[in-house]
Write a protein that holds these residues in place. Sequence first.
Motif, PDB file in Angstrom:
ATOM      1  N   ARG A 173       3.275  77.295  39.564  1.00 15.03           N
ATOM      2  CA  ARG A 173       2.012  77.507  38.844  1.00 15.03           C
ATOM      3  C   ARG A 173       1.604  78.979  38.843  1.00 15.03           C
ATOM      4  NH1 ARG A 173      -0.800  72.312  41.719  1.00 15.03           N
ATOM      5  NH2 ARG A 173       0.062  70.726  40.322  1.00 15.03           N
ATOM      6  N   TYR A 202      -5.486  74.476  48.395  1.00 18.19           N
ATOM      7  CA  TYR A 202      -6.107  74.490  47.073  1.00 18.19           C
ATOM      8  C   TYR A 202      -6.636  75.880  46.750  1.00 18.19           C
ATOM      9  CZ  TYR A 202      -6.384  69.367  47.660  1.00 18.19           C
ATOM     10  OH  TYR A 202      -6.105  68.041  47.863  1.00 18.19           O
ATOM     11  N   SER A 242      -9.948  72.076  40.772  1.00 21.52           N
ATOM     12  CA  SER A 242      -9.574  70.674  40.630  1.00 21.52           C
ATOM     13  C   SER A 242      -8.596  70.224  41.708  1.00 21.52           C
ATOM     14  CB  SER A 242      -8.965  70.466  39.233  1.00 21.52           C
ATOM     15  OG  SER A 242      -8.902  69.087  38.930  1.00 21.52           O
TER      16      SER A 242
END
Length: 231
Positions: A84, A193, A76
Motif C-alpha cells: 500500500r 494502523y 479505516s
Amino acid sequence: QKAADTNKAKVLKIGAEMTFPPFEFQEEGSKEYVGFDMDLAKAVAKQMGYTAEIQNIGFDGLIPALEAGNIDMIVSGMSITEERSKKIAFSKPYYKSGLSIVVKGDNNSITSFKDLEGKRIAVQIGTTGAEEARKIKDAKVREYNSNSEAYMELKAGGVDAVVNDLPVNEYYLTKSGEKNAKIVGDIVNAEEYGMAVTKKNTELVEKVNKAIDELKKNGEYEKIYVKWFGK
Ligand code: GLN
C-alpha cells in the motif's frame, strides 16, 4: 494543498468502511458513524483546524477514492503495508493490531493458521486478512464486501473460519451476542494502523503526524482509547 488551506469551510473528507467495530461502524438503528477511528479522525481534523466529513466507502474502494480525489484521507483500520505504501502515504502508526481466526465454538480441529490448510475461509475483500488467507495451502478463500457478511457465512456454516483483525473479532464475540464462536491463533501486534493520504500531499502527512503527537501529549488520544477499549 493551498486551496484546502484557504477554504473557509476547511472540510477534511475522510473515508472509512463501516463494518469494522469498534473502529468504525453504525449502531443498530443509527445512521451516525462511530468508533475509535471516527473519534480519533475527528480529533485529528479538529487539531489541524478542519471539520471532518466522513464517508462510508467499501474497503477495496478506499485507495481508489483517495487517488481520485474524492476523499482527502483514509481512517479505516488500514494496516500499514509495503504494498500500500507504494501507492499512498501513511501517517505514523496510531494503533497496534494483528490477525486472528474465528471458528464455531464446537470446532476443535482449527487451533492455528496451520490448521486452515484446505479449509473454507471467509475474509473481507482487499484486506490483509484476505492476503494472508490466500497464502494458505489449498484454502478456499471467499471474499466478502463487509466483515458482517463474512461472520454471517461462518454462522450459516458456509465456511470453516473467518480471518480478520483481532480487536474486531473480539468485538464480534463480546458485543454481537454471538455465543457459538471463538477466537484461535492470534498473530498479535504484527500490523499497525495508519491514516493515509495521497503521496502528493506531504504537507498533510506532516500535519497529521503532528496532530497525533499533540493528541497523545494532551491526553485526548488516551481518552478516546479508554472510551472504546477500556483500560
Ligand atoms: N487492518 C486490515 C487491513 O488493513 C483490515 C481493515 C478493515 O477491514 N477495515 O487490511
